[in-house]
Design a protein around this motif. Structure first.
Motif, PDB file in Angstrom:
ATOM      1  N   GLY A  67       6.333  -3.817   0.453  1.00 48.68           N
ATOM      2  CA  GLY A  67       6.499  -2.877  -0.646  1.00 48.68           C
ATOM      3  C   GLY A  67       5.197  -2.601  -1.368  1.00 48.68           C
ATOM      4  O   GLY A  67       4.221  -3.347  -1.231  1.00 48.68           O
ATOM      5  N   ARG A  68       5.206  -1.549  -2.127  1.00 51.96           N
ATOM      6  CA  ARG A  68       4.020  -1.116  -2.884  1.00 51.96           C
ATOM      7  C   ARG A  68       3.821  -1.963  -4.128  1.00 51.96           C
ATOM      8  O   ARG A  68       4.755  -2.590  -4.619  1.00 51.96           O
ATOM      9  CB  ARG A  68       4.188   0.337  -3.310  1.00 51.96           C
ATOM     10  CG  ARG A  68       4.298   1.293  -2.165  1.00 51.96           C
ATOM     11  CD  ARG A  68       4.712   2.679  -2.644  1.00 51.96           C
ATOM     12  NE  ARG A  68       4.999   3.500  -1.476  1.00 51.96           N
ATOM     13  CZ  ARG A  68       4.507   4.698  -1.271  1.00 51.96           C
ATOM     14  NH1 ARG A  68       3.724   5.262  -2.159  1.00 51.96           N
ATOM     15  NH2 ARG A  68       4.802   5.369  -0.195  1.00 51.96           N
ATOM     16  N   ASN A  69       2.612  -1.919  -4.644  1.00 57.03           N
ATOM     17  CA  ASN A  69       2.285  -2.478  -5.966  1.00 57.03           C
ATOM     18  C   ASN A  69       2.601  -3.973  -6.092  1.00 57.03           C
ATOM     19  O   ASN A  69       3.377  -4.384  -6.950  1.00 57.03           O
ATOM     20  CB  ASN A  69       3.002  -1.692  -7.073  1.00 57.03           C
ATOM     21  CG  ASN A  69       2.715  -0.213  -7.005  1.00 57.03           C
ATOM     22  OD1 ASN A  69       1.571   0.187  -6.809  1.00 57.03           O
ATOM     23  ND2 ASN A  69       3.741   0.610  -7.120  1.00 57.03           N
ATOM     24  N   VAL A  70       1.976  -4.760  -5.257  1.00 53.96           N
ATOM     25  CA  VAL A  70       2.184  -6.209  -5.306  1.00 53.96           C
ATOM     26  C   VAL A  70       1.413  -6.786  -6.491  1.00 53.96           C
ATOM     27  O   VAL A  70       0.200  -6.582  -6.608  1.00 53.96           O
ATOM     28  CB  VAL A  70       1.697  -6.881  -3.997  1.00 53.96           C
ATOM     29  CG1 VAL A  70       1.911  -8.378  -4.052  1.00 53.96           C
ATOM     30  CG2 VAL A  70       2.402  -6.273  -2.803  1.00 53.96           C
ATOM     31  N   VAL A 116      -2.522 -10.621   3.197  1.00 52.39           N
ATOM     32  CA  VAL A 116      -2.116  -9.402   2.510  1.00 52.39           C
ATOM     33  C   VAL A 116      -2.780  -8.239   3.239  1.00 52.39           C
ATOM     34  O   VAL A 116      -4.003  -8.179   3.333  1.00 52.39           O
ATOM     35  CB  VAL A 116      -2.520  -9.402   1.016  1.00 52.39           C
ATOM     36  CG1 VAL A 116      -2.104  -8.091   0.350  1.00 52.39           C
ATOM     37  CG2 VAL A 116      -1.911 -10.600   0.289  1.00 52.39           C
ATOM     38  N   THR A 117      -1.948  -7.342   3.760  1.00 54.56           N
ATOM     39  CA  THR A 117      -2.451  -6.163   4.455  1.00 54.56           C
ATOM     40  C   THR A 117      -2.037  -4.938   3.666  1.00 54.56           C
ATOM     41  O   THR A 117      -0.862  -4.771   3.337  1.00 54.56           O
ATOM     42  CB  THR A 117      -1.874  -6.075   5.891  1.00 54.56           C
ATOM     43  OG1 THR A 117      -2.319  -7.213   6.628  1.00 54.56           O
ATOM     44  CG2 THR A 117      -2.340  -4.810   6.589  1.00 54.56           C
ATOM     45  N   GLU A 118      -3.016  -4.074   3.364  1.00 58.79           N
ATOM     46  CA  GLU A 118      -2.742  -2.852   2.632  1.00 58.79           C
ATOM     47  C   GLU A 118      -2.726  -1.676   3.597  1.00 58.79           C
ATOM     48  O   GLU A 118      -3.704  -1.440   4.318  1.00 58.79           O
ATOM     49  CB  GLU A 118      -3.796  -2.622   1.558  1.00 58.79           C
ATOM     50  CG  GLU A 118      -3.560  -1.364   0.750  1.00 58.79           C
ATOM     51  CD  GLU A 118      -4.605  -1.129  -0.324  1.00 58.79           C
ATOM     52  OE1 GLU A 118      -4.410  -0.202  -1.119  1.00 58.79           O
ATOM     53  OE2 GLU A 118      -5.617  -1.857  -0.370  1.00 58.79           O
ATOM     54  N   MET A 119      -1.636  -0.938   3.605  1.00 56.69           N
ATOM     55  CA  MET A 119      -1.529   0.288   4.386  1.00 56.69           C
ATOM     56  C   MET A 119      -2.066   1.408   3.492  1.00 56.69           C
ATOM     57  O   MET A 119      -1.491   1.701   2.449  1.00 56.69           O
ATOM     58  CB  MET A 119      -0.071   0.592   4.751  1.00 56.69           C
ATOM     59  CG  MET A 119       0.687  -0.551   5.380  1.00 56.69           C
ATOM     60  SD  MET A 119      -0.052  -1.068   6.922  1.00 56.69           S
ATOM     61  CE  MET A 119       1.150  -2.277   7.456  1.00 56.69           C
ATOM     62  N   LYS A 120      -3.181   1.973   3.894  1.00 53.67           N
ATOM     63  CA  LYS A 120      -3.834   2.991   3.072  1.00 53.67           C
ATOM     64  C   LYS A 120      -3.613   4.366   3.694  1.00 53.67           C
ATOM     65  O   LYS A 120      -4.007   4.611   4.834  1.00 53.67           O
ATOM     66  CB  LYS A 120      -5.332   2.686   2.970  1.00 53.67           C
ATOM     67  CG  LYS A 120      -6.092   3.668   2.119  1.00 53.67           C
ATOM     68  CD  LYS A 120      -7.560   3.297   2.057  1.00 53.67           C
ATOM     69  CE  LYS A 120      -8.322   4.375   1.299  1.00 53.67           C
ATOM     70  NZ  LYS A 120      -9.755   4.146   1.371  1.00 53.67           N
ATOM     71  N   GLU A 121      -3.020   5.246   2.923  1.00 55.86           N
ATOM     72  CA  GLU A 121      -2.800   6.603   3.391  1.00 55.86           C
ATOM     73  C   GLU A 121      -4.112   7.379   3.317  1.00 55.86           C
ATOM     74  O   GLU A 121      -4.716   7.487   2.258  1.00 55.86           O
ATOM     75  CB  GLU A 121      -1.737   7.281   2.533  1.00 55.86           C
ATOM     76  CG  GLU A 121      -1.405   8.672   2.988  1.00 55.86           C
ATOM     77  CD  GLU A 121      -0.328   9.301   2.135  1.00 55.86           C
ATOM     78  OE1 GLU A 121      -0.482  10.487   1.800  1.00 55.86           O
ATOM     79  OE2 GLU A 121       0.654   8.615   1.788  1.00 55.86           O
ATOM     80  N   GLY A 138       0.810  -1.214   0.000  1.00 53.89           N
ATOM     81  CA  GLY A 138       0.000   0.000   0.000  1.00 53.89           C
ATOM     82  C   GLY A 138       0.840   1.258   0.000  1.00 53.89           C
ATOM     83  O   GLY A 138       2.057   1.219   0.189  1.00 53.89           O
ATOM     84  N   ASN A 139       0.166   2.380  -0.205  1.00 49.05           N
ATOM     85  CA  ASN A 139       0.847   3.671  -0.274  1.00 49.05           C
ATOM     86  C   ASN A 139       1.052   4.309   1.097  1.00 49.05           C
ATOM     87  O   ASN A 139       1.743   5.311   1.207  1.00 49.05           O
ATOM     88  CB  ASN A 139       0.068   4.635  -1.177  1.00 49.05           C
ATOM     89  CG  ASN A 139       0.130   4.201  -2.621  1.00 49.05           C
ATOM     90  OD1 ASN A 139       1.106   3.592  -3.056  1.00 49.05           O
ATOM     91  ND2 ASN A 139      -0.920   4.485  -3.364  1.00 49.05           N
TER      92      ASN A 139
END
Length: 179
Positions: free
Chosen positions: A143-146, A157-162, A14-15
């Motif tokens: 890392g970004r863009n998996v 899968v965990t996405e860190m969302k800004e 994630g971003n």
């Protein structure tokens, strides 16, 4: 010494801020339970707080870096990019051998997706690591863009969302917080 019965593939993406921090937190927890943790950092050559902290957790938690300090990828010339690719491939071989020879209980490949985005490793190489991973080893990728192929082979899968970030106000990266 603790051993994992079942190791899984985790991805932090994630971003938003926190991918490396989450991976290190998992590594600290694992080391606290006497699991052997290897963290290989890709595209990171500058001094960071985690290097000093993790030193105190050896031999349970170790960080490995293979790259010569050069600056950000987009600032490199073609020769420097080729040199970097050779170093990244050495780091990849280290990870492959760590899994193949079952050298650790947890393998963290920090910013491997950045190396992938910059074509320094391939999707097939990462999928090969997932394929050869021993059943008892936890593999953590950040890392970004998996790519979807990696998402499909992962267990978590965990996405860190800004949502909001103080960088937008011009706050620079701070020692002890961002590095």
């Amino acid at each position: 010494m603790a051993k994992l019965e079942n190791g899984y593939v985790q991805v932090y993406t994630g971003n938003g801020k926190g991918k490396t921090t989450a991976a290190i937190g998992q590594g600290v927890r694992s080391a606290g339970n006497e699991l052997k943790v290897y963290m290989v950092q890709f595209l990171k050559t500058f001094d960071t707080g985690e290097l000093k902290s993790i030193k105190k957790l050896e031999p349970y938690f170790q960080i490995f870096r293979f790259e010569t300090p050069r600056g950000f990828f987009w600032t490199l010339n073609d020769k420097e990019k080729e040199e970097l690719k050779i170093e990244i491939q050495e780091a990849y071989k280290f990870c492959y051998e760590a899994l193949e020879k079952n050298k650790c209980d947890v393998l963290i490949m920090d910013e491997i997706m950045g190396a992938l985005s910059n074509k320094l490793v391939s999707v097939d190489q990462i999928l090969e690591l997932i394929r050869i991973k021993p059943k008892s080893v936890e593999l953590i990728l950040t890392g970004r863009n998996v790519p979807e192929e990696i998402v499909k082979k992962s267990d978590l899968v965990t996405e860190m969302k800004e949502i909001k970030h103080y960088f937008e106000k011009g706050v620079a990266a701070r020692e002890g917080i961002e590095y």
